[in-house]
Design a protein around this motif. Sequence first.
Motif, short mmCIF file in Angstrom:
data_model
loop_
_atom_site.label_atom_id
_atom_site.label_comp_id
_atom_site.label_asym_id
_atom_site.label_seq_id
_atom_site.Cartn_x
_atom_site.Cartn_y
_atom_site.Cartn_z
N GLN A 176 38.86 40.82 4.17
CA GLN A 176 38.89 39.67 5.07
C GLN A 176 40.26 39.56 5.69
OE1 GLN A 176 36.49 37.23 5.91
NE2 GLN A 176 35.00 38.59 4.93
N GLU A 177 40.27 39.28 6.97
CA GLU A 177 41.55 39.18 7.67
C GLU A 177 41.50 37.99 8.62
OE1 GLU A 177 43.21 42.75 9.34
OE2 GLU A 177 43.75 41.72 11.20
N HIS A 226 43.54 47.33 19.05
CA HIS A 226 42.53 47.41 20.10
C HIS A 226 42.14 48.87 20.28
CE1 HIS A 226 43.98 43.38 20.90
NE2 HIS A 226 45.18 43.90 20.82
N TYR A 227 41.01 49.12 20.97
CA TYR A 227 40.50 50.50 20.96
C TYR A 227 41.48 51.49 21.57
CZ TYR A 227 38.97 50.32 25.87
OH TYR A 227 38.93 50.24 27.22
N ALA A 270 47.46 40.91 11.21
CA ALA A 270 46.94 39.84 10.35
C ALA A 270 48.00 38.78 10.07
CB ALA A 270 46.49 40.44 9.02
N GLU A 285 47.04 46.94 8.17
CA GLU A 285 45.90 47.08 7.25
C GLU A 285 46.04 48.27 6.30
OE1 GLU A 285 45.69 46.50 10.48
OE2 GLU A 285 44.49 44.68 10.70
N GLU A 288 38.59 48.93 11.02
CA GLU A 288 37.93 48.23 12.13
C GLU A 288 38.77 47.06 12.64
OE1 GLU A 288 34.15 47.27 10.41
OE2 GLU A 288 33.28 49.23 10.95
N HIS A 289 39.67 46.56 11.78
CA HIS A 289 40.52 45.42 12.18
C HIS A 289 41.83 45.86 12.84
CE1 HIS A 289 37.80 43.30 9.48
NE2 HIS A 289 38.22 42.19 10.02
N ARG A 345 44.11 36.45 17.32
CA ARG A 345 43.13 37.03 18.22
C ARG A 345 42.65 38.33 17.61
NH1 ARG A 345 47.42 37.06 22.93
NH2 ARG A 345 48.38 38.09 21.17
N ARG A 346 41.42 38.72 17.92
CA ARG A 346 40.89 40.00 17.42
C ARG A 346 41.85 41.12 17.85
NH1 ARG A 346 37.28 42.02 14.00
NH2 ARG A 346 36.83 44.15 14.52
N GLY A 347 42.26 41.97 16.91
CA GLY A 347 43.15 43.08 17.25
C GLY A 347 44.61 42.78 16.99
N ASP A 348 44.96 41.50 16.82
CA ASP A 348 46.35 41.19 16.48
C ASP A 348 46.61 41.57 15.02
OD1 ASP A 348 46.71 40.15 18.95
OD2 ASP A 348 47.22 38.12 18.29
#
Length: 284
Positions: A184-185, A103-104, A194, A124, A99-100, A189-192
Amino acid sequence: MKLPPFEYACPSTLSEAVALLASHHGEAKPLAGGQSLVPMLAFRVASPSLLVDLRKLSELRQIRITDDSVTLGAMVRWREILDDARLRTAHPLLVVAVEHVAHYQIRNRGTVGGSIAHADPAAELPGIVVTCEAKIDVVGKAGTRTIDAADFFRGPLITALEPDEIITEVRLPAWSARRRFGFQEFARRRGDFAMAAAALFYDENNGNAYNAHVGVTGVADWPLRLTAVEGVLDGATINEATIARAEAAATAAVDPPDDIHASGAYRKALVGVMVERALKSAAV
Ligand SMILES: Cc1cc2nc3c(=O)[nH]c(=O)nc-3n(C[C@H](O)[C@H](O)[C@H](O)COP(=O)(O)OP(=O)(O)OC[C@H]3O[C@@H](n4cnc5c(N)ncnc54)[C@H](O)[C@@H]3O)c2cc1C
């Protein structure tokens, strides 16, 4: 930037794909989702003379769940992992980690094999396969072999794969039903990718943890298994005091370099926080 010139082949069989790679003596590369390889071509980080597209190899697109393992074909896409309801119980840690990923749009194309072969130290899935002691099956001109995830990653974008080898599947050991886990990450920004991430799980017996597995990414040249943290958890009750000891052990176990995104000291502290948060989420 325009891509450098290359030949393109789209074989219908795995043996044909291997033969094409072998005949180009290290100058050919498999193409999976293209989400890492195409940018690398554009930036001239890679300039293979031949791309061997794996998209017709439907045998690499299977997800199999048995009593022993969860097997992901190399051409399984992130989206297919997230859409497979069985995996939410068969391997919830895998699903939460995926999920991390990016982007979609990228999750619609990017694949398991591409991520493992690309070996980004902050990605990930490499962290999950190391943490879970996965087996990576490959085929090349010398035949098939299985590589332990712990031996697979050799450096940033460097793996144990030979130039003519193709990853066929990744086997994660079966997940036990009542296992506790956390992922946990921290990314800008979301999608970058980690800046640091922690994946962990443990089983319980009479209130004490055993079989603890703890892995981190983004803080070294490849994903790390933190055995010192596992030593803190195994045999212990997971409470505030244990979590504080685990956090300290995680911070002490890593020595990340400074880079353009953060100092090594920042990432070192971040790893401790990721382990702390992952343990707290596992314990609730
Ligand atoms: C903007 C952006 C953000 C991203 N963010 C993340 C992120 O947060 N986390 C993350 O994990 N990834 C991220 N990615 C990478 C993405 O997940 C890629 O999909 C993935 O790393 C590579 O998979 P792919 O199928 O696209 O492989 P490709 O790009 O096709 O190939 C990558 C490499 O693997 C090799 N390869 C591919 N398949 C095989 C195989 N079966 N056997 C042997 N070698 C093979 C190729 O030759 C190439 O060297 C991001 C990408 C972009 C563009």
